[in-house]
Design an enzyme around this catalytic site. Sequence first.
Site, PDB file in Angstrom:
ATOM      1  N   SER A 135      20.284  64.965  73.818  1.00  0.00           N
ATOM      2  CA  SER A 135      20.838  65.780  74.325  1.00  0.00           C
ATOM      3  C   SER A 135      20.924  67.250  74.273  1.00  0.00           C
ATOM      4  O   SER A 135      21.778  68.003  75.061  1.00  0.00           O
ATOM      5  CB  SER A 135      22.339  65.182  74.890  1.00  0.00           C
ATOM      6  OG  SER A 135      23.041  64.963  73.636  1.00  0.00           O
ATOM      7  N   GLU A 136      20.349  67.556  72.805  1.00  0.00           N
ATOM      8  CA  GLU A 136      21.055  68.918  72.104  1.00  0.00           C
ATOM      9  C   GLU A 136      20.710  69.976  73.107  1.00  0.00           C
ATOM     10  O   GLU A 136      21.261  70.923  73.165  1.00  0.00           O
ATOM     11  CB  GLU A 136      20.157  68.918  70.841  1.00  0.00           C
ATOM     12  CG  GLU A 136      20.835  68.026  69.847  1.00  0.00           C
ATOM     13  CD  GLU A 136      20.244  66.552  69.657  1.00  0.00           C
ATOM     14  OE1 GLU A 136      20.656  65.883  68.912  1.00  0.00           O
ATOM     15  OE2 GLU A 136      19.657  66.189  70.877  1.00  0.00           O
ATOM     16  N   VAL A 137      19.369  70.061  73.857  1.00  0.00           N
ATOM     17  CA  VAL A 137      18.930  71.246  74.446  1.00  0.00           C
ATOM     18  C   VAL A 137      20.217  71.630  75.418  1.00  0.00           C
ATOM     19  O   VAL A 137      20.323  72.931  76.043  1.00  0.00           O
ATOM     20  CB  VAL A 137      17.616  71.171  74.894  1.00  0.00           C
ATOM     21  CG1 VAL A 137      16.756  71.074  73.829  1.00  0.00           C
ATOM     22  CG2 VAL A 137      17.496  70.002  75.987  1.00  0.00           C
ATOM     23  N   LEU A 139      23.048  71.639  75.447  1.00  0.00           N
ATOM     24  CA  LEU A 139      24.197  71.984  74.732  1.00  0.00           C
ATOM     25  C   LEU A 139      23.804  73.427  74.112  1.00  0.00           C
ATOM     26  O   LEU A 139      24.616  74.033  73.373  1.00  0.00           O
ATOM     27  CB  LEU A 139      24.946  71.304  73.479  1.00  0.00           C
ATOM     28  CG  LEU A 139      25.393  69.926  74.085  1.00  0.00           C
ATOM     29  CD1 LEU A 139      25.989  69.137  73.037  1.00  0.00           C
ATOM     30  CD2 LEU A 139      26.571  70.013  75.210  1.00  0.00           C
TER      31      LEU A 139
END
Length: 280
Positions: A135-137, A139
């Site tokens: 899910s990093e992108v 954020l």
Amino acid sequence: MKYETLEIFVQHGVSVIWMNRPEVRNAFNETMIAELTQAFKAADSDKDLRAVVLAGRGPAFCAGADLNWMKKISAYSLKENHADAMGLAAMLNTIYMMKKPTVARVHGPAFAGGMGLVAACDIALAAQEAEFCLSEVKLGLTAATIGPYVVAAMGERHARRYFLSAERFSAAEAFRIGLVHDIVPMAELDAGVNALLGHLLSASPAAIASSKELIRTVARAPIDQTMITETATRIAAARASADGKEGIRSFLEKRKPAWAEIGTQSTQASAPEKPKARKR
């Protein structure tokens, strides 16, 4: 040693490290990162242990980074962020570099850094209910510290999709792309882990340690004369080792090998003493 964020149970030569922050879905903060690092280092140096299982309490395996921790580090300077990130990177590398075999027991969601934990372990078994997400992108971040392990597990082409889309995917998809080795109904997950441990515990500890180091060496290296010579040297050393001789002898004599009775090794690791059941 007592841990604030972990529970550790040891029996029959196996250490089960439970991430124990169910109220935050086992999301990690600096304390949990430090404790995981310490727990895996301790397990690797424990002569009585033959394998390590990583598991999670509560509904999730690991939801990645703790929100309160993320809020705190968002105020850090670049230098402070780098120092903090090095702690996470060191924890993942500690798991990856273990001489002993590691198994991820993935019963529920494994998101972001949780996927890094799965990929850093040698073998991953997942319940059919498990979910995965990078899910990093979403954020404004990137899956940098977990990247080497996740890309190695799922391959570059699949990483291009899931690193960029941040979409959730199922245990079946995780199996298809190679992130996990097997998927089973939740009721059969522990039986699956135990069956796998049976195979791991029947093998030579020294040979497992050597095999892990061999895989890291040859995985993406060219098959040139240097590689050919090195691998020949490795198998020669294994044949001449105490475990190598015992393995061949026991096979010819049609009996179980006595790895635990061998006191010396010459293939990367020392054989453990007979395991003692205990609880931490």
